[in-house]
Design a protein around this motif. Structure first.
Motif, PDB file in Angstrom:
ATOM      1  N   THR A 238       0.969  -1.541   0.032  1.00  0.00           N
ATOM      2  CA  THR A 238       0.302   0.110  -0.253  1.00  0.00           C
ATOM      3  C   THR A 238       0.863   1.281   0.195  1.00  0.00           C
ATOM      4  OG1 THR A 238      -1.939  -1.633   1.411  1.00  0.00           O
ATOM      5  CG2 THR A 238      -1.654   1.160   1.524  1.00  0.00           C
ATOM      6  N   LEU A 239       1.559   1.108   0.843  1.00  0.00           N
ATOM      7  CA  LEU A 239       2.790   2.236   0.432  1.00  0.00           C
ATOM      8  C   LEU A 239       3.289   2.317  -0.517  1.00  0.00           C
ATOM      9  CD1 LEU A 239       4.072   4.631   2.569  1.00  0.00           C
ATOM     10  CD2 LEU A 239       5.658   2.976   3.670  1.00  0.00           C
ATOM     11  N   VAL A 240       3.794   1.754  -0.787  1.00  0.00           N
ATOM     12  CA  VAL A 240       4.660   1.569  -2.519  1.00  0.00           C
ATOM     13  C   VAL A 240       3.802   2.085  -3.348  1.00  0.00           C
ATOM     14  CG1 VAL A 240       6.223   0.184  -4.451  1.00  0.00           C
ATOM     15  CG2 VAL A 240       6.633  -0.396  -1.830  1.00  0.00           C
ATOM     16  N   ASN A 241       2.690   1.768  -3.430  1.00  0.00           N
ATOM     17  CA  ASN A 241       1.194   2.210  -4.568  1.00  0.00           C
ATOM     18  C   ASN A 241       1.370   3.757  -3.867  1.00  0.00           C
ATOM     19  OD1 ASN A 241       1.095   0.155  -5.825  1.00  0.00           O
ATOM     20  ND2 ASN A 241      -0.952  -0.912  -4.446  1.00  0.00           N
ATOM     21  N   VAL A 242       1.066   4.287  -2.379  1.00  0.00           N
ATOM     22  CA  VAL A 242       1.037   5.489  -2.739  1.00  0.00           C
ATOM     23  C   VAL A 242       2.249   6.911  -3.341  1.00  0.00           C
ATOM     24  CG1 VAL A 242       0.929   7.375  -0.563  1.00  0.00           C
ATOM     25  CG2 VAL A 242      -0.112   5.476  -0.450  1.00  0.00           C
ATOM     26  N   VAL A 243       3.179   6.091  -2.544  1.00  0.00           N
ATOM     27  CA  VAL A 243       4.286   6.356  -3.824  1.00  0.00           C
ATOM     28  C   VAL A 243       4.615   6.740  -4.802  1.00  0.00           C
ATOM     29  CG1 VAL A 243       7.228   6.670  -3.296  1.00  0.00           C
ATOM     30  CG2 VAL A 243       5.981   6.184  -1.117  1.00  0.00           C
ATOM     31  N   GLU A 244       4.141   5.625  -5.514  1.00  0.00           N
ATOM     32  CA  GLU A 244       4.195   5.463  -6.996  1.00  0.00           C
ATOM     33  C   GLU A 244       3.108   6.892  -7.630  1.00  0.00           C
ATOM     34  OE1 GLU A 244       6.348   4.898  -9.481  1.00  0.00           O
ATOM     35  OE2 GLU A 244       7.766   4.781  -7.464  1.00  0.00           O
ATOM     36  N   SER A 245       1.705   6.356  -6.683  1.00  0.00           N
ATOM     37  CA  SER A 245       0.559   7.274  -7.588  1.00  0.00           C
ATOM     38  C   SER A 245       0.537   8.524  -7.291  1.00  0.00           C
ATOM     39  CB  SER A 245      -0.867   6.927  -7.169  1.00  0.00           C
ATOM     40  OG  SER A 245      -1.010   6.789  -5.730  1.00  0.00           O
ATOM     41  N   SER A 246       1.632   9.743  -6.401  1.00  0.00           N
ATOM     42  CA  SER A 246       2.276  10.614  -5.938  1.00  0.00           C
ATOM     43  C   SER A 246       2.606  10.993  -7.140  1.00  0.00           C
ATOM     44  CB  SER A 246       2.972  10.773  -4.748  1.00  0.00           C
ATOM     45  OG  SER A 246       2.963  12.123  -4.953  1.00  0.00           O
ATOM     46  N   SER A 247       1.370  12.706  -7.466  1.00  0.00           N
ATOM     47  CA  SER A 247       1.526  13.502  -8.168  1.00  0.00           C
ATOM     48  C   SER A 247       2.751  14.155  -7.709  1.00  0.00           C
ATOM     49  CB  SER A 247       0.850  14.079  -8.902  1.00  0.00           C
ATOM     50  OG  SER A 247       0.893  15.416  -7.078  1.00  0.00           O
ATOM     51  N   ASP A 248       3.406  14.087  -6.585  1.00  0.00           N
ATOM     52  CA  ASP A 248       4.469  15.170  -6.130  1.00  0.00           C
ATOM     53  C   ASP A 248       5.940  13.492  -5.912  1.00  0.00           C
ATOM     54  OD1 ASP A 248       3.976  17.243  -6.002  1.00  0.00           O
ATOM     55  OD2 ASP A 248       3.383  15.801  -3.378  1.00  0.00           O
ATOM     56  N   ALA A 249       7.359  14.542  -6.489  1.00  0.00           N
ATOM     57  CA  ALA A 249       8.083  13.421  -6.611  1.00  0.00           C
ATOM     58  C   ALA A 249       8.537  13.545  -5.508  1.00  0.00           C
ATOM     59  CB  ALA A 249       9.334  14.172  -7.699  1.00  0.00           C
ATOM     60  N   ILE A 250       8.976  11.960  -5.270  1.00  0.00           N
ATOM     61  CA  ILE A 250       9.350  11.374  -4.005  1.00  0.00           C
ATOM     62  C   ILE A 250      10.431  10.516  -3.668  1.00  0.00           C
ATOM     63  CG2 ILE A 250       8.521   9.392  -1.763  1.00  0.00           C
ATOM     64  CD1 ILE A 250       5.307  10.522  -2.948  1.00  0.00           C
ATOM     65  N   LEU A 251      11.665  11.174  -3.083  1.00  0.00           N
ATOM     66  CA  LEU A 251      13.345  10.273  -3.698  1.00  0.00           C
ATOM     67  C   LEU A 251      13.251  10.162  -2.377  1.00  0.00           C
ATOM     68  CD1 LEU A 251      15.442  13.189  -4.357  1.00  0.00           C
ATOM     69  CD2 LEU A 251      13.113  12.776  -5.300  1.00  0.00           C
ATOM     70  N   THR A 252      14.629   8.453  -1.439  1.00  0.00           N
ATOM     71  CA  THR A 252      15.059   8.683  -0.789  1.00  0.00           C
ATOM     72  C   THR A 252      16.845   8.993  -0.747  1.00  0.00           C
ATOM     73  OG1 THR A 252      13.596   7.126  -0.164  1.00  0.00           O
ATOM     74  CG2 THR A 252      15.238   7.337   1.597  1.00  0.00           C
ATOM     75  N   LEU A 253      17.332  10.193  -0.461  1.00  0.00           N
ATOM     76  CA  LEU A 253      18.789  10.371  -0.338  1.00  0.00           C
ATOM     77  C   LEU A 253      19.396   9.534   0.520  1.00  0.00           C
ATOM     78  CD1 LEU A 253      18.613  14.287  -0.570  1.00  0.00           C
ATOM     79  CD2 LEU A 253      18.949  12.505  -2.585  1.00  0.00           C
ATOM     80  N   SER A 254      20.555   9.108   0.522  1.00  0.00           N
ATOM     81  CA  SER A 254      21.429   8.867   2.091  1.00  0.00           C
ATOM     82  C   SER A 254      21.652  10.090   2.339  1.00  0.00           C
ATOM     83  CB  SER A 254      22.711   7.748   1.719  1.00  0.00           C
ATOM     84  OG  SER A 254      23.621   8.940   0.570  1.00  0.00           O
ATOM     85  N   LEU A 255      22.483   9.954   3.712  1.00  0.00           N
ATOM     86  CA  LEU A 255      22.627  10.650   4.794  1.00  0.00           C
ATOM     87  C   LEU A 255      23.679  11.631   3.715  1.00  0.00           C
ATOM     88  CD1 LEU A 255      22.758   9.242   7.940  1.00  0.00           C
ATOM     89  CD2 LEU A 255      20.881  10.476   6.714  1.00  0.00           C
ATOM     90  N   ASP A 256      24.387  11.043   3.082  1.00  0.00           N
ATOM     91  CA  ASP A 256      25.550  11.868   1.998  1.00  0.00           C
ATOM     92  C   ASP A 256      25.131  12.002   0.854  1.00  0.00           C
ATOM     93  OD1 ASP A 256      25.660   9.428   1.608  1.00  0.00           O
ATOM     94  OD2 ASP A 256      27.731   8.957   0.809  1.00  0.00           O
ATOM     95  N   GLY A 257      23.489  12.387   0.471  1.00  0.00           N
ATOM     96  CA  GLY A 257      23.275  13.118  -0.676  1.00  0.00           C
ATOM     97  C   GLY A 257      22.956  11.943  -1.625  1.00  0.00           C
ATOM     98  N   ILE A 258      23.396  10.596  -1.689  1.00  0.00           N
ATOM     99  CA  ILE A 258      23.367   9.811  -2.559  1.00  0.00           C
ATOM    100  C   ILE A 258      21.613   8.981  -2.659  1.00  0.00           C
ATOM    101  CG2 ILE A 258      23.841   7.937  -3.876  1.00  0.00           C
ATOM    102  CD1 ILE A 258      25.982   9.070  -3.599  1.00  0.00           C
TER     103      ILE A 258
ATOM    104  N   TRP B 245      13.083   6.237  -6.276  1.00  0.00           N
ATOM    105  CA  TRP B 245      13.191   7.924  -8.018  1.00  0.00           C
ATOM    106  C   TRP B 245      12.039   7.902  -7.646  1.00  0.00           C
ATOM    107  CZ3 TRP B 245      15.490  12.326  -8.521  1.00  0.00           C
ATOM    108  CH2 TRP B 245      15.414  13.268  -9.809  1.00  0.00           C
ATOM    109  N   ASN B 246      10.783   7.994  -7.198  1.00  0.00           N
ATOM    110  CA  ASN B 246       9.524   7.351  -8.046  1.00  0.00           C
ATOM    111  C   ASN B 246       9.100   8.336  -8.863  1.00  0.00           C
ATOM    112  OD1 ASN B 246       8.544  10.066  -7.443  1.00  0.00           O
ATOM    113  ND2 ASN B 246       6.689   9.714  -6.499  1.00  0.00           N
ATOM    114  N   LYS B 247       7.777   7.746  -9.732  1.00  0.00           N
ATOM    115  CA  LYS B 247       7.284   7.950 -11.992  1.00  0.00           C
ATOM    116  C   LYS B 247       7.731   9.646 -11.670  1.00  0.00           C
ATOM    117  CE  LYS B 247       6.874   3.888 -13.386  1.00  0.00           C
ATOM    118  NZ  LYS B 247       8.061   3.835 -14.679  1.00  0.00           N
ATOM    119  N   SER B 248       6.747   9.989 -10.544  1.00  0.00           N
ATOM    120  CA  SER B 248       6.795  11.397 -10.701  1.00  0.00           C
ATOM    121  C   SER B 248       7.794  11.966 -10.279  1.00  0.00           C
ATOM    122  CB  SER B 248       6.099  11.787  -9.298  1.00  0.00           C
ATOM    123  OG  SER B 248       4.613  12.055  -9.976  1.00  0.00           O
TER     124      SER B 248
END
Length: 194
Positions: free
Chosen positions: A47-67, A71-74
């Motif tokens: 469900t969480l994966v579906n929420v992230v992928e269907s969001s119109s906002d870009a949702i990304l995760t960064l490591s603590l050093d900025g990597i 990266w979602n579809k938006s």
């Protein structure tokens, strides 16, 4: 399989043979493991994966050093990069030259993990088009409450910023025109009064 509570539950059944020295099966041993909790956790995760992928906002995760680690579809739509083009790369690839290092500084502000920070920034698309974005950075903790990553939720606000600038420009032009008319009226009034 029906559980002790009389309700059907998902189970994993494992059956292993007990064999003699030449490989003849003497007996079978089996176990049943109730995986209801695992299935519920998998459903919540999906469900969480579906929420992230269907969001119109870009949702990304960064490591603590900025990597960039997710990266979602938006994000693909907003920035123009496919996930495979940016995963494992530093988020600075999205920064214009005059703002290099900005995201690193913003991540440092979020690292204490107190709350979400919102920023308006300029970023570069893959095609080098400058866009304006609203970014919300949030700390991501593991089960032991250790900071392990930063989430970044980005919304493209370029059209909004452009509309504000256009409105401001129109307002300045209107005020200049009004000032010019008043000035001309005053000059004409002085000429008539002489």
């Amino acid at each position: 399989m029906r559980g002790a509570d009389g309700i059907f539950h998902p189970f994993i059944t494992r059956v292993l043979p007990l064999t003699d020295a030449v490989g003849n099966v003497l007996q079978w041993f089996g176990t049943n493991t109730d995986i209801t909790d695992r299935k519920r956790a998998e459903e919540k995760l999906q469900t969480l994966v579906n929420v992230v992928e269907s969001s119109s906002d870009a949702i990304l995760t960064l490591s603590l050093d900025g990597i960039i680690t997710t990266w979602n579809k938006s994000a693909e739509c907003i920035y123009g990069y496919l996930a495979e083009e940016v995963l494992g790369k530093n988020v600075s690839i999205l920064e214009p030259d005059n703002l290099k290092g900005e995201t690193k500084k913003l991540i440092e502000e979020v690292k204490p993990g107190e709350n979400t920070q919102h920023y308006v920034a300029s970023r570069l698309r893959k095609d080098d088009e400058l866009i304006h974005v609203s970014i919300a950075f949030s700390p991501v903790f593991d089960a032991s409450k250790k900071l392990v990553a930063i989430s970044a939720i980005t919304r493209d606000i370029t059209k909004h910023i452009d509309a504000e600038r256009s409105l401001l420009k129109s307002e300045i032009t209107r005020k200049q025109e009004l000032y010019h008319r008043i000035k001309n009226y005053i000059i004409e009034s002085k000429t008539i009064c002489k």
